[in-house]
Design an enzyme around this catalytic site. Structure first.
Site, PDB file in Angstrom:
ATOM      1  N   CYS A  43      21.601 -60.873  51.540  1.00 18.01           N
ATOM      2  CA  CYS A  43      20.710 -59.890  52.152  1.00 18.01           C
ATOM      3  C   CYS A  43      20.920 -58.538  51.486  1.00 18.01           C
ATOM      4  O   CYS A  43      21.823 -58.355  50.661  1.00 18.01           O
ATOM      5  CB  CYS A  43      20.968 -59.783  53.656  1.00 18.01           C
ATOM      6  SG  CYS A  43      22.572 -59.089  54.071  1.00 18.01           S
TER       7      CYS A  43
ATOM      8  N   CYS B 222      24.305 -56.908  51.544  1.00 24.83           N
ATOM      9  CA  CYS B 222      25.258 -57.373  50.531  1.00 24.83           C
ATOM     10  C   CYS B 222      25.176 -56.479  49.293  1.00 24.83           C
ATOM     11  O   CYS B 222      26.199 -56.135  48.692  1.00 24.83           O
ATOM     12  CB  CYS B 222      24.963 -58.821  50.141  1.00 24.83           C
ATOM     13  SG  CYS B 222      25.089 -60.014  51.480  1.00 24.83           S
TER      14      CYS B 222
ATOM     15  N   ASP C 114      -2.354 -36.053  23.653  1.00 24.77           N
ATOM     16  CA  ASP C 114      -2.298 -35.610  22.262  1.00 24.77           C
ATOM     17  C   ASP C 114      -3.528 -36.203  21.569  1.00 24.77           C
ATOM     18  O   ASP C 114      -4.151 -37.132  22.097  1.00 24.77           O
ATOM     19  CB  ASP C 114      -1.012 -36.104  21.616  1.00 24.77           C
ATOM     20  CG  ASP C 114      -0.960 -35.792  20.131  1.00 24.77           C
ATOM     21  OD1 ASP C 114      -1.282 -34.657  19.759  1.00 24.77           O
ATOM     22  OD2 ASP C 114      -0.621 -36.706  19.357  1.00 24.77           O
TER      23      ASP C 114
ATOM     24  N   ASP D 242       5.648 -35.644  19.879  1.00 21.99           N
ATOM     25  CA  ASP D 242       5.387 -35.097  21.205  1.00 21.99           C
ATOM     26  C   ASP D 242       6.570 -35.244  22.149  1.00 21.99           C
ATOM     27  O   ASP D 242       6.427 -35.089  23.364  1.00 21.99           O
ATOM     28  CB  ASP D 242       4.161 -35.789  21.816  1.00 21.99           C
ATOM     29  CG  ASP D 242       2.926 -35.603  20.961  1.00 21.99           C
ATOM     30  OD1 ASP D 242       2.597 -34.450  20.653  1.00 21.99           O
ATOM     31  OD2 ASP D 242       2.302 -36.605  20.589  1.00 21.99           O
TER      32      ASP D 242
END
Length: 755
Positions: free
Chosen positions: A18, A21, A430, A643
């Protein structure tokens, strides 16, 4: 601690049942010296740890996991999670079948009130396999949590069913002590059916959840299965099939028609078309000639070729994508912190509520059956409140969303990126390589003189003659415009000749002699310096310039002969992508270092009204920052290299590229193909995924908000209704399955496809 000295490590975990855990393992790993970050994805069963190797090693991390009561799968990490899922699913199935076989008769006998001698002893005997075998993971998990002073879902299941079973055993073994006025054992109330049916239902829920959760990892498994197990390699004079893991860099590999390519490399000889849709998302095959790159997992067409292996093992593009997807699925969205904080105190709070409920029924319950009702409410609260749905709400949606993106050639680096991308309101593009193709090509020709009459070669058209002659003159040039003309000639299967004389005129063009003809190719200044009148073509040159194209003037033997227009052309899907982004109520801008005339032409072509030209790379980040100071959430779309500052400054950086040239580390989202349409797809996928996360968390919270009070018995005073623990087990299981199923809906999400 400097991050540059840190190492990222993925540990496949076994034994988790679960979300609690996962938190236990996180806490254990974070307590290890040298660990700066630790997160565990319950959905993938992967622990992601950032640690300093000089302070702590992998053995220490493994030991921390084991001390927390779990284990590490030491097999190949690429397949460990898949194998663990398969093993866990088979184990759950065996336990589920055992539970069904024994719980069904217990349920029928109990609910039908069938009475016979030794009835309770028979029920006890049939219940034992369910408790001791089918329910063993709950009880061992609860014990493990207890010795580590923690509480989780197993604690709730174990306490609830254990209480019902223990009470029933005592009532069977010592009935006169449990109910002093009973005439015989059959008069004593037992709850074997509640204990075994709850375990059966929870196992059914976990089994369905495991199957559904395994489907959320389909993307990684599908990608891994794309790589063939063997490769046909030349060793000496022989062709042999070797396991793909044994291929070495530099090996020459033969690829036959209709097979997948085993590792990355470069074609040495042969020709074929390769389907790279798994890599780029583009459906059209790509032609491969000598010198072209090929990538592992892509499908060869009808041709055959040889290529030299350049990237093998984990360095192939395919394995890097798998690693990035796995990393993304392990990174949590910020919204998950809410669920984690709630879950941290949820189980202790539920235990407290259950005890208060039990005490309240003992004090205020009806005089008849007071203890029975108190016990029933106590067990029901524990069962219905299991927080598994809460723990699955975010990671399952992130797994499916990032997996869906990977299938479309969109690599999203985690839940945090998905959440940020979902809130974007401004997209900045760009120009070069993003909206445009990134390389100049010949787009137009304006021919003043037909050169075919002056050339010995038999050309089919005036354009062919012009391109051959100009390409022959430009063959020795290194200028991009000249390279575009040469490439255009090659594409028309016109092999340029070697010039008899060649001279590059710096900044203006070239001068050459081809087939006895004196050729000038360059700008207007070159023509004027050689006494050639260009006034007749001035309108054409201005028109081409307004369209963002660069005119290349060609003169032969002192007479102006033609104009060849060269431009960095707009990608076919760019205008449609911009239109769709605007339809999503997003502001779209373009920032470029190009000149205003070219930038304006491109912007008009794709429908961008707000654009900025002559912006160098270092200023692009400032433009993004300016938008952010206006309160905007900005996504920057660029090539991932020039960029990079703007990509880093943006709320979400989207690196766009092609094939293995993509700068995978440059952006938060990486688009493997070069199609701007993928920007739309990525943002729509992010919005849909985050919407799914919100829906999952809402229903997980609402389920507990409504379910716990009903389980505690709030409806009993008004309606005389007390929830059956078995119904609580059904509701709890369905809540988890519904959350996973809702996440899986993302797999069928209709998204724009790349062209």
């Amino acid at each position: 601690m400097k991050r540059s000295h840190s190492k990222r490590l993925d540990l496949p975990i076994t034994g988790m049942s679960c979300a609690a855990c996962a938190r236990s393992i996180e806490n254990a790993l974070r307590s290890v010296p040298g660990v700066s970050e630790a997160s565990v994805n319950f959905g993938t069963a992967i622990a992601t740890v950032v640690h300093t190797p000089g302070i702590t090693g992998e053995v220490d991390l493994h030991e921390a996991v084991r001390n927390a009561g779990f284990d590490v799968n030491l097999q190949d990490a690429d397949m460990a999670d898949t194998q663990s899922d398969d093993i866990a699913e088979r184990s759950l199935f065996r336990r589920l079948i055992t539970a069904v076989v024994f719980a069904l008769p217990v349920f029928v006998i109990s609910m039908a009130h069938i009475d016979f001698p030794g009835r309770n002893w028979i029920l006890l005997t049939m219940s034992l396999p369910v408790i001791l075998y089918s329910g063993a993971p709950f009880y061992t998990g609860a014990w493990r949590s207890l010795i580590h002073r923690q509480a989780d879902m197993n604690t709730l299941i174990a306490v609830g069913t254990g209480t019902a079973f223990a009470y029933s055993v005592l009532s069977t073994v010592i009935p006169h002590i449990m109910l002093p006025h009973a005439w015989h054992a059959a008069d004593v109330q037992v709850y074997y059916e509640a204990a075994v049916v709850i375990i059966t239902l929870v196992l059914l829920g976990r089994f369905l959840e495991a199957r559904a959760r395994r489907r959320t990892g389909t993307a990684i498994r599908s990608l891994l299965n794309l790589q063939p197990p063997t490769a046909r390699v030349f060793r000496g004079e022989f062709e042999i099939d070797v396991p793909v893991d044994d291929v070495k860099a530099g090996d020459i590999i033969l690829v036959r028609p209709g097979v997948r390519i085993p590792v990355d490399g470069a074609v040495t000889d042969g020709f074929s078309s390769v389907d790279e849709s798994m890599l780029t998302g583009e459906s059209m095959p790509v032609d491969k000639n000598a010198g072209d790159e090929v990538f592992a997992g892509t499908m060869n067409g009808t041709g055959a070729f040889r290529y030299r292996a350049t990237r093998i093992g984990r360095d192939t593009t395919l394995k890097r994508i798998v690693a990035l997807v796995r990393q993304a699925q392990g990174n949590r969205a910020p919204v998950q912190n809410l669920a984690d904080n709630v879950a941290a105190w949820f189980v202790p709070a539920v235990l407290l509520v259950a005890l208060i409920t039990f005490a309240a029924w003992l004090v205020f319950g009806p005089s008849y059956g007071r203890i029975t009702m108190a016990g029933t409410a106590f067990v029901t609260v524990l069962i219905i409140a299991c927080p598994c749905a809460l723990g699955l709400a975010t990671p399952t949606a992130v797994m499916v969303g990032t997996g869906k993106g990977a299938e479309l050639g969109i690599l999203i680096k985690g839940g945090d990126v998905l959440q940020s991308a979902a809130g974007i309101d401004t997209v900045v593009f760009d120009k070069t390589g993003t909206i445009t193709q990134g390389k100049p090509v010949v787009t137009d020709t304006v021919i003043l003189t037909d050169l075919r009459v002056r050339l010995r070669n038999p050309f089919e058209s005036r354009e062919d003659a012009l391109l051959w002659l100009t390409a022959s003159a430009e063959k020795g040039s290194e200028h991009p415009l000249g390279a575009a003309v040469v490439q255009s000639a090659v594409e028309r299967r016109l092999t340029p000749a070697d010039a008899e004389r060649f001279e590059a005129v710096s900044g203006h063009g070239v001068r050459a002699v081809v087939s006895g003809l004196s050729v000038l190719a360059g700008n207007r200044k070159l023509m004027e310096d050689n006494g050639i009148d260009t006034s007749a073509v001035t309108p054409d040159m201005e028109r081409l310039a307004d369209e963002g194209k660069t005119p290349l003037l060609v003169a032969v033997d002192g007479r102006l002969t033609a104009i060849i227009a060269v431009a960095d052309t707009v990608k076919p899907a760019a205008a449609n992508a911009v239109a769709q982004l605007k339809a999503m109520d997003l502001k779209v801008l373009m920032i470029t270092g190009d000149n205003p005339r070219t930038a304006g032409a491109v912007a008009r072509h794709v429908g961008i009204e707000d654009w900025h030209a002559e912006i160098p790379p270092e200023r692009k980040a400032l433009e993004v920052q300016r938008l952010q100071t206006e309160g905007r959430k900005v996504a920057m779309v660029g090539d991932g290299i020039n960029d990079a500052p703007a990509l880093a400054q943006a709320d979400v950086g989207i690196a766009i590229g092609t094939g293995a040239d993509v700068a995978i580390e440059a952006g938060d989202i990486t688009l493997i193909g070069g199609d701007p349409q993928s920007v739309v797809t990525a943002l729509k996928l992010s919005r849909a995924t985050f919407k799914t996360i919100r829906a999952n968390l809402f229903w997980a919270f609402i389920y507990n908000v409504i379910g716990i009070p009903i389980a505690a018995g709030t409806l009993y005073p008004a309606f005389g209704v007390l929830m059956n623990p078995m119904l609580a087990g059904v509701a709890m299981s369905l809540s988890s399955v519904s959350v996973v199923s809702n996440s899986l809906r993302l797999r069928s999400l209709k998204l724009p496809q790349t062209q």
